[in-house]
Design an enzyme around this catalytic site. Structure first.
Site, PDB file in Angstrom:
ATOM      1  CG  HIS A   1      84.989  27.354  61.580  1.00 19.92           C
ATOM      2  ND1 HIS A   1      85.913  28.163  60.951  1.00 19.92           N
ATOM      3  CD2 HIS A   1      83.986  27.157  60.681  1.00 19.92           C
ATOM      4  CE1 HIS A   1      85.484  28.441  59.733  1.00 19.92           C
ATOM      5  NE2 HIS A   1      84.331  27.853  59.542  1.00 19.92           N
TER       6      HIS A   1
ATOM      7  CG  ASP B   1      86.683  23.945  49.840  1.00 22.44           C
ATOM      8  OD1 ASP B   1      85.653  23.477  50.346  1.00 22.44           O
ATOM      9  OD2 ASP B   1      87.472  24.679  50.460  1.00 22.44           O
ATOM     10  CG  MET B   2      81.429  21.409  46.841  1.00 21.50           C
ATOM     11  SD  MET B   2      80.395  20.757  45.515  1.00 21.50           S
ATOM     12  CE  MET B   2      78.768  20.940  46.263  1.00 21.50           C
ATOM     13  CB  ALA B   3      79.067  25.430  51.134  1.00 22.51           C
TER      14      ALA B   3
ATOM     15  CE  LYS C   1      70.664  17.438  40.164  1.00 19.31           C
ATOM     16  NZ  LYS C   1      71.290  17.787  38.866  1.00 19.31           N
TER      17      LYS C   1
ATOM     18  N   GLY D   1      89.266  24.664  41.230  1.00 19.30           N
ATOM     19  CA  GLY D   1      90.381  25.217  41.989  1.00 19.30           C
ATOM     20  C   GLY D   1      91.304  26.115  41.199  1.00 19.30           C
TER      21      GLY D   1
END
Length: 337
Positions: free
Chosen positions: A119, A177-179, A227, A309
């Protein structure tokens, strides 16, 4: 849930001490602490210092290598394969990003596949790392199975996050920054730690029913249905499949099997902004884009349009002065002997 507000330097020292106590070198411990505190400063507590106890547990039980020997194998003129030897993913990814930046400065573009990692924390840290070198970046990692595919009742892909970074000149860089799930599982963990309810589109229970109690979450939902499902698939192909690592439900779990290496994969792509136009022109155009987005008339009830951001950057500036709120249970763990 009670919180303790602590200054950045003190918090870093506490995290470093815990990691060094688990036989991590001080050099590597400082990198990990920087990545965790980066997340807490930006208000992304799901990837912050609350993860310290997990890393310590996994290290002490043999699920990570405290003394890895990194290997870099060049692949063509603009590529490399970075073997992290199952060390701490934060250190591995930072060094792999350095390699990718070097490749893009030499060749206009660079791609580094990372194998045998763990991780690595918030991907925004590495996107910012590239932006500081005036380099465009894309960073992605697969994670263990936790997200139900669109139309499915059981998980296949992980949260499989992806981040992009675009340097600017007068402005701070734009960082997305995204899951590819609606949220990272760490946000569910943070809700559990702080005793808060969650929205009903974050996760489902063991029967596939949406829940608001974070303690009942068994699986997560993909972002925007099909998506997010599609993007999660892309990340797993670009990381696990492309590098010859495991993928989908075969990825070892983060929580469990603490004595086994997870052998995660990440992929980093970097681009020299001078590849097609001059670097100065690119940076100026990014500034122009940011200015024009700020000038867009906001919707009713919204103070202004922001770029990806930016809310996190504002929070970071404030927390560097005011301190970082940490759940008391986490603070007590970090202070414990």
């Amino acid at each position: 849930m009670e919180e303790v507000v602590i200054q950045q330097a003190e918090l870093k020292a506490l995290v470093v001490d815990k990691l060094v106590g688990a036989e991590v070198s001080e050099e590597h411990a400082e990198v990990v602490a920087d990545v965790l505190i980066h997340a807490d400063l930006r208000g992304v507590s799901s990837h912050g210092v609350l993860r310290t106890e997990h890393y310590v547990k996994r290290m002490l039980m043999g699920g990570m290598n405290a003394n890895p020997e990194f290997k870099v194998e060049r692949k063509g003129s603009a590529g490399a394969l970075f073997d992290g030897d199952n060390g701490m993913g934060h250190v591995i990814t930072k060094e792999a990003m350095d390699e990718a930046i070097k490749l893009s400065k030499e060749n206009g573009i660079g791609i580094v596949g990372v194998i045998n990692s763990s991780h690595c924390g918030a991907l925004s840290y590495y996107a910012e790392q590239a932006a500081k070198e005036d380099t465009i970046s894309m960073v992605m990692t697969h994670t263990d199975s936790a997200v139900v595919p669109f139309g499915g009742a059981e998980p296949y892909f992980g949260t499989n996050p992806i981040a992009y970074g675009f340097p600017a000149n007068k402005h701070k860089p734009m960082i997305l920054d995204m899951a590819t799930s609606n949220v990272a599982f760490g946000k569910v963990l943070h809700a559990r730690e702080t005793g808060k309810e969650i929205p009903d589109n974050w996760g489902v229970d063991e029967k596939g029913n949406p829940v608001t109690d974070p303690n009942l979450v068994k699986h997560l939902l993909p972002a925007s249905g099909p998506k997010g499902y599609g993007l999660g698939l892309v990340v797993d192909v670009m990381t696990g499949v492309l590098t010859g690592s495991t993928f989908g439900p075969d990825i070892p779990p983060m929580y469990g099997d603490y004595n086994n290496y997870r052998q995660l994969s990440h992929v980093i792509v970097t681009i020299n902004p001078g590849l097609f136009i001059g670097k100065k022109e690119f940076l100026s155009n990014i500034d122009q884009m940011i200015d024009e987005l700020h000038a867009v008339q906001p919707a009713e009830g919204v103070s202004s349009v922001m770029v990806p951001g930016e809310p996190e950057q504002w929070k970071e500036e404030a927390r560097k002065i005011e301190g970082i709120p940490v759940p008391k249970s986490i603070y007590d763990y970090l202070k414990s002997q």
